[in-house]
Design an enzyme around this catalytic site. Structure first.
Site, PDB file in Angstrom:
ATOM      1  N   LYS A  13       0.825  -1.220   0.000  1.00 19.76           N
ATOM      2  CA  LYS A  13       0.000   0.000   0.000  1.00 19.76           C
ATOM      3  C   LYS A  13       0.852   1.259   0.000  1.00 19.76           C
ATOM      4  O   LYS A  13       0.624   2.176  -0.777  1.00 19.76           O
ATOM      5  CB  LYS A  13      -0.864   0.104   1.275  1.00 19.76           C
ATOM      6  CG  LYS A  13      -1.781  -1.017   1.548  1.00 19.76           C
ATOM      7  CD  LYS A  13      -2.563  -0.762   2.846  1.00 19.76           C
ATOM      8  CE  LYS A  13      -1.700  -0.681   4.094  1.00 19.76           C
ATOM      9  NZ  LYS A  13      -1.148  -1.938   4.580  1.00 19.76           N
ATOM     10  N   ARG A  88      -8.604   1.412   9.528  1.00 22.80           N
ATOM     11  CA  ARG A  88      -8.149   0.057   9.784  1.00 22.80           C
ATOM     12  C   ARG A  88      -9.160  -0.708  10.621  1.00 22.80           C
ATOM     13  O   ARG A  88      -8.939  -1.882  10.930  1.00 22.80           O
ATOM     14  CB  ARG A  88      -6.844   0.125  10.558  1.00 22.80           C
ATOM     15  CG  ARG A  88      -5.631  -0.417   9.820  1.00 22.80           C
ATOM     16  CD  ARG A  88      -4.485  -0.283  10.800  1.00 22.80           C
ATOM     17  NE  ARG A  88      -3.295  -0.969  10.419  1.00 22.80           N
ATOM     18  CZ  ARG A  88      -2.338  -0.437   9.663  1.00 22.80           C
ATOM     19  NH1 ARG A  88      -2.476   0.756   9.133  1.00 22.80           N
ATOM     20  NH2 ARG A  88      -1.246  -1.133   9.423  1.00 22.80           N
ATOM     21  N   ARG A 123      11.682  -5.876   4.252  1.00 22.07           N
ATOM     22  CA  ARG A 123      11.333  -4.459   4.198  1.00 22.07           C
ATOM     23  C   ARG A 123      12.254  -3.613   5.075  1.00 22.07           C
ATOM     24  O   ARG A 123      12.625  -4.018   6.167  1.00 22.07           O
ATOM     25  CB  ARG A 123       9.888  -4.273   4.650  1.00 22.07           C
ATOM     26  CG  ARG A 123       9.491  -2.803   4.710  1.00 22.07           C
ATOM     27  CD  ARG A 123       8.031  -2.618   4.633  1.00 22.07           C
ATOM     28  NE  ARG A 123       7.367  -2.949   5.883  1.00 22.07           N
ATOM     29  CZ  ARG A 123       6.061  -2.776   6.058  1.00 22.07           C
ATOM     30  NH1 ARG A 123       5.306  -2.331   5.064  1.00 22.07           N
ATOM     31  NH2 ARG A 123       5.507  -3.086   7.206  1.00 22.07           N
ATOM     32  N   ARG A 156      11.986  -2.095  10.718  1.00 20.66           N
ATOM     33  CA  ARG A 156      11.046  -1.697  11.768  1.00 20.66           C
ATOM     34  C   ARG A 156      10.972  -2.783  12.839  1.00 20.66           C
ATOM     35  O   ARG A 156      10.997  -3.957  12.511  1.00 20.66           O
ATOM     36  CB  ARG A 156       9.659  -1.494  11.155  1.00 20.66           C
ATOM     37  CG  ARG A 156       9.483  -0.133  10.522  1.00 20.66           C
ATOM     38  CD  ARG A 156       8.281  -0.066   9.620  1.00 20.66           C
ATOM     39  NE  ARG A 156       7.067  -0.651  10.206  1.00 20.66           N
ATOM     40  CZ  ARG A 156       5.905  -0.688   9.592  1.00 20.66           C
ATOM     41  NH1 ARG A 156       5.781  -0.161   8.380  1.00 20.66           N
ATOM     42  NH2 ARG A 156       4.864  -1.236  10.158  1.00 20.66           N
ATOM     43  N   ARG A 167       0.431  -9.260  13.501  1.00 16.38           N
ATOM     44  CA  ARG A 167      -0.126  -8.181  12.668  1.00 16.38           C
ATOM     45  C   ARG A 167      -1.062  -8.728  11.594  1.00 16.38           C
ATOM     46  O   ARG A 167      -2.079  -8.122  11.283  1.00 16.38           O
ATOM     47  CB  ARG A 167       1.003  -7.363  12.039  1.00 16.38           C
ATOM     48  CG  ARG A 167       1.638  -6.428  13.080  1.00 16.38           C
ATOM     49  CD  ARG A 167       2.939  -5.872  12.615  1.00 16.38           C
ATOM     50  NE  ARG A 167       2.803  -5.091  11.412  1.00 16.38           N
ATOM     51  CZ  ARG A 167       3.757  -4.981  10.486  1.00 16.38           C
ATOM     52  NH1 ARG A 167       4.896  -5.611  10.638  1.00 16.38           N
ATOM     53  NH2 ARG A 167       3.555  -4.247   9.424  1.00 16.38           N
TER      54      ARG A 167
END
Ligand code: ADP
Ligand code: ZN
Length: 210
Positions: A13, A88, A123, A156, A167
């Protein structure tokens, strides 16, 4: 043009929002980036959000809704915006409706779970400007250094394997119901996430313009 980008963590996204906002000349608003910025600056909102984020839980609705409301009231949002990571929860979507915001389209970027896990482990994100990278799919030009601002690029805390599964669970439980919410309003368009970022971008732009 007011758009929402919906999808699991790691679906792309944020990456797509960064590409599309340049093309459309409207800002991409990432509540995740705003919250990380607040954590970094040690603001009261950031301090309150940190424990939730580190665990991979959602930050409470009332906190995020407040932050988002202030952001979309700013001048650069007059011509429209892309929301990345908001709403969300169904409560957040209802809050957006109550603010009188008209959403034109909701673009869902769909990627199978097994791919999500690999994507999140590679990531990396810039500590300075929040730009996102990936070791394989979108490497920085100089290892560990952001192409746009020169700051350090790091993993992260919540992209560590222990947190990723929780998550995904949170996404399924709290966020996936938004697909039905926006489908019922005739606003949902689904794009299949591709291997190549540019290929997904083409499909995303086609979905927005179509
Ligand atoms: P991703 O899409 O990869 O999960 P984000 O950067 O969008 O990452 O969000 C990171 C974290 O910030 C989330 O796990 C959550 O704790 C918090 N967060 C971001 N947006 C919201 C939101 N709209 N509501 C609640 N928490 C949020
Ligand atoms: Zn940067």
């Amino acid at each position: 043009m007011n758009l929402i980008f919906l999808g699991a963590p790691g679906a792309g996204k944020g990456t797509q929002a960064e590409i599309v906002c340049d093309k459309l000349g409207i800002p991409a608003i990432s509540t995740g980036n705003m919250l990380r910025e607040a954590v970094k600056n040690g603001t009261p909102a950031g301090l309150a959000a940190k424990e939730y984020m580190d665990r991979g839980d959602l930050v409470p609705d009332e906190a995020v809704i407040g932050i988002l409301k202030d952001r979309i009231a700013q001048d650069d949002c007059k011509k429209g915006f892309i929301l990345d990571g908001f709403p969300r929860t169904v409560e957040q979507a209802e809050a957006l409706d109550k603010m009188g915001v008209n959403i034109d389209k909701v673009i869902e970027i769909s990627v199978p779970d097994e791919k999500i896990i690999a994507r999140l482990s590679g990531r990396r994100v810039c500590e300075g400007c929040g730009a996102s990278y990936h070791l394989d799919y979108k490497p920085t030009k100089v290892e560990g250094i952001c192409d746009s601002c020169g700051a350090k690029v790091v993993q992260r805390v919540d992209d560590k394997p222990e947190t990723v599964l929780s998550r995904l669970e949170t996404y399924r439980e709290k966020t996936a119901p938004l697909k039905g919410y926006y489908e019922a309003k005739g606003k949902l368009v689904t794009v299949e996430g591709q291997e190549e970022i540019a290929d997904t971008a083409k499909l995303t732009l086609a979905a927005i313009n179509g």
